[in-house]
Design an enzyme around this catalytic site. Structure first.
Site, PDB file in Angstrom:
ATOM      1  N   GLU A 273       0.841  -1.216   0.000  1.00  0.00           N
ATOM      2  CA  GLU A 273       0.000   0.000   0.000  1.00  0.00           C
ATOM      3  C   GLU A 273       0.867   1.254   0.000  1.00  0.00           C
ATOM      4  O   GLU A 273       0.784   2.078   0.914  1.00  0.00           O
ATOM      5  CB  GLU A 273      -0.906  -0.001   1.237  1.00  0.00           C
ATOM      6  CG  GLU A 273      -1.821  -1.205   1.359  1.00  0.00           C
ATOM      7  CD  GLU A 273      -2.556  -1.253   2.715  1.00  0.00           C
ATOM      8  OE1 GLU A 273      -2.303  -0.391   3.564  1.00  0.00           O
ATOM      9  OE2 GLU A 273      -3.369  -2.170   2.893  1.00  0.00           O
ATOM     10  N   ARG A 276       3.265   7.745  -0.304  1.00  0.00           N
ATOM     11  CA  ARG A 276       4.267   8.800  -0.422  1.00  0.00           C
ATOM     12  C   ARG A 276       5.389   8.492  -1.417  1.00  0.00           C
ATOM     13  O   ARG A 276       5.784   9.344  -2.203  1.00  0.00           O
ATOM     14  CB  ARG A 276       4.898   9.004   0.961  1.00  0.00           C
ATOM     15  CG  ARG A 276       5.846  10.174   1.039  1.00  0.00           C
ATOM     16  CD  ARG A 276       6.594  10.171   2.387  1.00  0.00           C
ATOM     17  NE  ARG A 276       5.804   9.809   3.520  1.00  0.00           N
ATOM     18  CZ  ARG A 276       5.208  10.679   4.360  1.00  0.00           C
ATOM     19  NH1 ARG A 276       5.364  11.956   4.175  1.00  0.00           N
ATOM     20  NH2 ARG A 276       4.503  10.242   5.384  1.00  0.00           N
ATOM     21  N   CYS A 342      -4.021  33.565   9.822  1.00  0.00           N
ATOM     22  CA  CYS A 342      -3.871  34.206  11.125  1.00  0.00           C
ATOM     23  C   CYS A 342      -3.480  33.201  12.207  1.00  0.00           C
ATOM     24  O   CYS A 342      -4.266  32.919  13.120  1.00  0.00           O
ATOM     25  CB  CYS A 342      -5.183  34.871  11.498  1.00  0.00           C
ATOM     26  SG  CYS A 342      -5.743  35.910  10.163  1.00  0.00           S
TER      27      CYS A 342
HETATM   28  N1  LLP Z   1      -1.694   1.991   4.374  1.00  0.00           N
HETATM   29  C1  LLP Z   1      -2.268   2.457   5.500  1.00  0.00           C
HETATM   30  C2  LLP Z   1      -3.207   1.594   6.225  1.00  0.00           C
HETATM   31  C3  LLP Z   1      -1.955   3.740   5.961  1.00  0.00           C
HETATM   32  O1  LLP Z   1      -2.515   4.195   7.084  1.00  0.00           O
HETATM   33  C4  LLP Z   1      -1.061   4.550   5.227  1.00  0.00           C
HETATM   34  C5  LLP Z   1      -0.725   5.912   5.665  1.00  0.00           C
HETATM   35  C6  LLP Z   1      -0.494   4.033   4.037  1.00  0.00           C
HETATM   36  C7  LLP Z   1      -0.844   2.732   3.656  1.00  0.00           C
HETATM   37  C8  LLP Z   1       0.443   4.809   3.165  1.00  0.00           C
HETATM   38  O2  LLP Z   1       1.619   5.167   3.798  1.00  0.00           O
HETATM   39  P1  LLP Z   1       2.795   5.847   2.947  1.00  0.00           P
HETATM   40  O3  LLP Z   1       3.296   4.820   1.937  1.00  0.00           O
HETATM   41  O4  LLP Z   1       2.260   7.032   2.281  1.00  0.00           O
HETATM   42  O5  LLP Z   1       3.806   6.168   3.970  1.00  0.00           O
HETATM   43  N2  LLP Z   1      -0.138  12.770   6.662  1.00  0.00           N
HETATM   44  C9  LLP Z   1       1.141  12.182   7.000  1.00  0.00           C
HETATM   45  C10 LLP Z   1       1.219  10.737   6.613  1.00  0.00           C
HETATM   46  C11 LLP Z   1       0.113   9.908   7.227  1.00  0.00           C
HETATM   47  C12 LLP Z   1       0.157   8.476   6.804  1.00  0.00           C
HETATM   48  C13 LLP Z   1      -1.077   7.758   7.201  1.00  0.00           C
HETATM   49  N3  LLP Z   1      -1.177   6.415   6.736  1.00  0.00           N
HETATM   50  C14 LLP Z   1       2.244  12.999   6.346  1.00  0.00           C
HETATM   51  O6  LLP Z   1       1.948  14.003   5.700  1.00  0.00           O
HETATM   52  O7  LLP Z   1       3.418  12.683   6.508  1.00  0.00           O
END
Ligand code: LLP
Length: 418
Positions: A273, A276, A342
């Site tokens: 999954e 990023r 703000c």
């Molecule tokens: N799968 C699940 C169940 C997740 O909760 C997440 C991310 C991903 C996959 C994907 O993770 P990635 O490959 O993107 O690391 N808003 C935060 C990141 C929150 C991630 C939440 N879950 C930021 O801007 O760094």
């Protein structure tokens, strides 16, 4: 590797000068590179090509329809966390049998919608959720395929707000109780055990936490099979980090190799999954300098983008590179890049050494493709900004800038006040 490069001192997205887009559509805007998105998806997906697998893009990181469509055309699936994300995925043409549904608080309505849509499986996270899903599936005369999202209690060594696999986090079912939960699930009439899943955190820059999690999941699958519970999917979640500043995360190839080297388990399809790592460095946020201001204490560059457009620096103290759209010979200054909102937490960069930008200059906030637009809001009644996809020497607006009318859509003043 991404396709935001300087040519003749002008930042380009593929072959389009960023300043041209700014002139034609105004600022601020998110800009994504088609070639980069495709290349990142392929680099990730191809790295697993020699094992049965499904790459389910974590669409919370970027849920624009055009971007989802691009990955769907590449054969990808998606990881969703809400009914709204399911709607978007279907609208973009993602095959239902490539959709996995994660999330700690699924509502009954969203479960129904997902069952009706015949998604691949639900990653369930609590005993109560399991009970509700069984009840709803029964009522609909359907069988729901489930993976239990286990919490393997592994320290992902990342920012506390984005670590999810420690036992003090709200996510998943404690791996020590997983066997009992699986036994319960297999006794329920309207559920079928499909797999085992986890997601331990985001922006991980080392491989060992992934490998540790994999080993714990493998052990669990072994124990389940011993008691006659078959499992066909092993979902390792997302989490692979990217370079924002000085980080040196493993390449998807190394990540895939580390996983495949430990996999040694028959008859399972691996689900990944990633969010990023695919979109993060495939997008930038382009803003214009409104004013410069120096107090006795420090310098501020005030731009037309703000924390409502990109909340990561305010929320997590995240670093995003600040680069000029047009390179000029300029002195360097140390300043904060701030927006018009703000709040003192409204900053895109803090105490940063950068070009001494002047009013009217354009700057690029780098690595903004993941959790950028998707976390944006209308705070301070700021219309959400436009999203643009650059491809070769052309670009396409893939989300229109919101209007003031959009801001008040759905709001009403009750009759008695008129
Ligand atoms: N799968 C699940 C169940 C997740 O909760 C997440 C991310 C991903 C996959 C994907 O993770 P990635 O490959 O993107 O690391 N808003 C935060 C990141 C929150 C991630 C939440 N879950 C930021 O801007 O760094």
């Amino acid at each position: 590797m991404h396709h935001f490069q300087y040519r003749n001192n002008e930042l380009h997205c593929e072959d389009v000068p960023v300043s041209r887009i700014a002139m034609e559509i105004g600022t601020p805007f998110y800009l994504y590179s088609y070639a980069t998105l495709k290349q990142h998806f392929r680099a990730f997906d191809d790295a697993f090509s020699d094992v049965p697998h499904l790459t389910c893009f974590a669409m919370k990181s970027n849920s624009n329809l055009a971007i989802l469509k691009l990955f769907a055309l590449e054969g990808g699936g998606v990881d969703i966390v809400s009914g709204g994300e399911l709607y978007r995925a279907l609208k973009a043409g993602v095959e239902p049998k490539k959709i996995v549904y994660s999330g700690v608080g699924k509502t009954a309505e969203d479960m129904e919608y997902a069952l009706r849509s015949q998604i691949l499986l639900f990653n369930v996270e609590s005993s109560q959720e399991i009970r509700l899903l069984d009840e709803i599936a029964g009522r609909m005369g359907k069988k729901a395929a489930v993976s239990i999202r286990v919490n393997p209690d592994i320290d992902p060594q990342t920012h506390p707000y984005i670590s999810t696999g420690l036992k003090e986090n709200k996510f998943g079912i404690d791996i020590r109780h997983a066997l009992e939960e699986y036994a319960r699930v297999s006794g329920l009439r309207n559920l079928t055990v499909s797999g085992v899943s986890c997601h331990i955190g985001s922006q991980l820059t080392r491989l060992s936490p992934f490998v540790d999690a994999l080993n714990k999941l493998k052990d669990l699958i072994g124990q389940l099979r011993k008691i006659g519970i078959g499992v066909s999917y092993l979902d390792l979640g997302g989490g692979l980090g990217i370079t924002y500043n000085q980080e040196d995360p493993p390449h998807p190839r190394e990540y895939a190799k580390a996983i495949k080297d430990e996999l040694h388990i028959r008859d399972v399809t691996v689900i990944l999954e990633p969010g990023r790592v695919i979109v993060g460095n495939a997008g930038i946020l382009v803003a214009k300098v409104l004013y410069k201001k120096t107090t006795a204490e420090k310098g501020f560059v005030i731009v037309d983008a703000a924390m409502n457009d990109l909340i990561r620096p305010s929320l997590y103290g995240s670093f995003h590179g600040i680069e000029p759209v047009r390179i000029k010979t300029r002195a360097k200054i140390k300043a904060d890049v701030v927006g018009p909102i703000c709040e003192s937490s409204d900053f895109l960069a803090k105490d940063r050494v950068m070009d001494a930008f002047e009013t009217g200059d354009l700057l690029a906030v780098m690595s903004a493709g993941a959790y950028g637009f998707s976390m944006s809001s209308n705070y301070n009644s700021r219309p959400r900004i436009t999203e643009v996809l650059g491809k070769g020497d052309t670009y396409h607006v893939i989300r229109a800038r919101e209007s003031y009318e959009d801001l008040v859509r759905g709001e009403t003043i009750p009759d008695f006040m008129r």
